[in-house]
Design a protein around this motif. Structure first.
Motif, mmCIF file in Angstrom:
data_model
loop_
_atom_site.group_PDB
_atom_site.id
_atom_site.type_symbol
_atom_site.label_atom_id
_atom_site.label_comp_id
_atom_site.label_asym_id
_atom_site.label_seq_id
_atom_site.Cartn_x
_atom_site.Cartn_y
_atom_site.Cartn_z
ATOM 1 N N ILE A 104 0.860 -1.185 0.000
ATOM 2 C CA ILE A 104 0.000 0.000 0.000
ATOM 3 C C ILE A 104 0.894 1.231 0.000
ATOM 4 C CG2 ILE A 104 -1.777 1.294 1.207
ATOM 5 C CD1 ILE A 104 -1.387 -2.232 2.238
ATOM 6 N N VAL A 105 0.700 2.115 -0.967
ATOM 7 C CA VAL A 105 1.459 3.359 -1.070
ATOM 8 C C VAL A 105 0.530 4.509 -0.717
ATOM 9 C CG1 VAL A 105 2.800 4.868 -2.595
ATOM 10 C CG2 VAL A 105 2.923 2.383 -2.873
ATOM 11 N N ILE A 106 0.989 5.427 0.141
ATOM 12 C CA ILE A 106 0.189 6.594 0.496
ATOM 13 C C ILE A 106 0.956 7.853 0.132
ATOM 14 C CG2 ILE A 106 1.032 6.488 2.888
ATOM 15 C CD1 ILE A 106 -1.737 7.738 3.654
ATOM 16 N N THR A 107 0.252 8.822 -0.461
ATOM 17 C CA THR A 107 0.908 10.035 -0.937
ATOM 18 C C THR A 107 -0.048 11.216 -0.870
ATOM 19 O OG1 THR A 107 2.051 11.046 -2.825
ATOM 20 C CG2 THR A 107 0.265 9.517 -3.327
ATOM 21 N N GLN A 108 0.517 12.422 -0.795
ATOM 22 C CA GLN A 108 -0.271 13.652 -0.840
ATOM 23 C C GLN A 108 -0.353 14.228 -2.251
ATOM 24 O OE1 GLN A 108 2.294 15.509 2.275
ATOM 25 N NE2 GLN A 108 0.375 16.097 3.230
ATOM 26 N N SER A 109 0.286 13.580 -3.204
ATOM 27 C CA SER A 109 0.393 14.106 -4.565
ATOM 28 C C SER A 109 -0.380 13.237 -5.557
ATOM 29 C CB SER A 109 1.871 14.170 -4.984
ATOM 30 O OG SER A 109 2.011 14.297 -6.371
ATOM 31 N N ARG A 133 1.362 -5.009 -8.151
ATOM 32 C CA ARG A 133 0.295 -4.017 -8.343
ATOM 33 C C ARG A 133 0.057 -3.300 -7.023
ATOM 34 N NH1 ARG A 133 -4.728 -7.084 -10.191
ATOM 35 N NH2 ARG A 133 -5.539 -4.980 -10.477
ATOM 36 N N PRO A 134 0.692 -2.151 -6.817
ATOM 37 C CA PRO A 134 0.507 -1.412 -5.563
ATOM 38 C C PRO A 134 -0.926 -0.884 -5.427
ATOM 39 C CG PRO A 134 2.463 -0.660 -6.758
ATOM 40 C CD PRO A 134 1.671 -1.501 -7.704
ATOM 41 N N LEU A 135 -1.427 -0.885 -4.203
ATOM 42 C CA LEU A 135 -2.664 -0.186 -3.870
ATOM 43 C C LEU A 135 -2.264 1.202 -3.391
ATOM 44 C CD1 LEU A 135 -4.369 -3.094 -1.926
ATOM 45 C CD2 LEU A 135 -5.141 -2.159 -4.113
ATOM 46 N N VAL A 136 -2.920 2.237 -3.917
ATOM 47 C CA VAL A 136 -2.472 3.614 -3.657
ATOM 48 C C VAL A 136 -3.584 4.425 -2.996
ATOM 49 C CG1 VAL A 136 -1.522 5.718 -4.662
ATOM 50 C CG2 VAL A 136 -0.923 3.489 -5.644
ATOM 51 N N LEU A 137 -3.255 5.076 -1.889
ATOM 52 C CA LEU A 137 -4.145 6.016 -1.217
ATOM 53 C C LEU A 137 -3.602 7.421 -1.431
ATOM 54 C CD1 LEU A 137 -4.602 4.095 2.153
ATOM 55 C CD2 LEU A 137 -6.399 4.494 0.446
#
Length: 294
Positions: A104-109, A133-137
């Motif tokens: 899981i990848v988390i980003t503000q962009s 396949r990353p899950l992205v928030l």
């Protein structure tokens, strides 16, 4: 203390591990099984060879369908080296723990979210040996929580919303809703969440507004971050800071501030009264409500 948005964005899941599975289910609509138990694991993936490899946050989720490793990576910008290290992390963790890893990848962009969501395919076209396949928030799927009642229903998710969306014209409503919701949880957890949000607010105006809100509802004065905004602990410095805070809160909330209001606030030297006015300013729709009953 959390000193950067990178740290805050993944450490919120260490504070409330269940928030991660709720985000997968409700935000990304991934049918992740309901965990019976979630535990934080050692994030160090260094091998015997002197090469250090470390994930940001690593959680183990026990479910009725099996055990999963939730690998959380906080990502500020695109970094092509991650497209080599992320597959390594997953394969190493599977070999070490013999249970399924989920990235899981988390980003503000939004741009970084788009980059991170691209599948990583290793091998030749049409016959990949490994696909990740990353899950992205990120800003495009984390909900904007700008309603006080909605924030109270899930305070950690409201914190994540503020950390992800705390900029631009929507910032006041998001931060005000969260500030009110923090009153409904224990003060120790609230203090941690206050620090997470403060670390992620890159917009100076939004950061100042957040600190004003926290001061107004008294969380901030009990937290180490307060040392950064107190006027060296002196009474007169705190009085002047409180005066400015009242006016800033009203202006950010779009409440007209007349010269008479400025003069009345500026003439007050009673710190207790100024703090009461500041608390009223957080919810006032008219400047007169700040002085109601005085």
């Amino acid at each position: 203390m959390v000193g950067s948005s990178h740290e805050a964005l993944h450490r919120i899941f260490q504070k409330d591990p269940a928030l991660l599975t709720r985000a997968l289910q409700r935000v990304l609509h991934v049918p992740f099984p309901e965990p019976r138990e979630i535990a934080a694991l050692n994030v160090d993936l260094t091998e015997i060879e002197p090469v250090e490899r470390r994930v940001d946050t690593l959680l183990r989720a026990e479910t009725d369908e099996g055990t999963y490793l939730l690998v959380v990576e906080s990502q500020g910008k695109a970094d092509e080296r991650k497209r080599g290290s992320w597959p390594y992390y997953l394969s190493y963790l599977y070999e070490k723990y013999r249970c399924e890893p989920v990235l899981i990848v988390i980003t503000q962009s939004s741009a970084t979210a788009k980059w991170a969501s691209r599948p990583i395919r290793l091998g030749f076209a049409g016959w990949e040996s490994l696909t990740v396949r990353p899950l992205v928030l990120g800003p495009d799927n984390v909900p904007v929580i700008a309603d006080e009642q909605q924030a109270e229903k899930d305070v950690p998710l409201a914190v994540l919303s503020a950390m992800t969306h705390g900029r631009g014209p929507q910032a006041p409503a998001i931060l005000e809703s969260l500030a009110s919701a923090l009153r409904t949880i224990d003060s120790d957890s609230a203090a941690v969440f206050v620090q997470f949000v403060d670390s992620c607010l890159a917009d100076p105006q939004a950061k100042q507004m957040w600190r004003d809100l926290m001061t107004a509802i008294q969380y901030f004065w009990r937290h180490p971050l307060a040392e950064q905004v107190r006027a060296e602990g002196r009474e007169e410095g705190r009085i002047e800071e409180c005066r400015q805070m009242i006016l800033r809160i009203l202006e950010w909330r779009g409440v007209p501030v007349s010269d008479a209001v400025r003069q009345r606030v500026g003439a007050c030297a009673d710190l207790g009264l100024l703090e009461a006015w500041a608390r009223r300013a957080v919810h006032a729709t008219d400047a007169a409500e700040v002085f109601a009953g005085e």
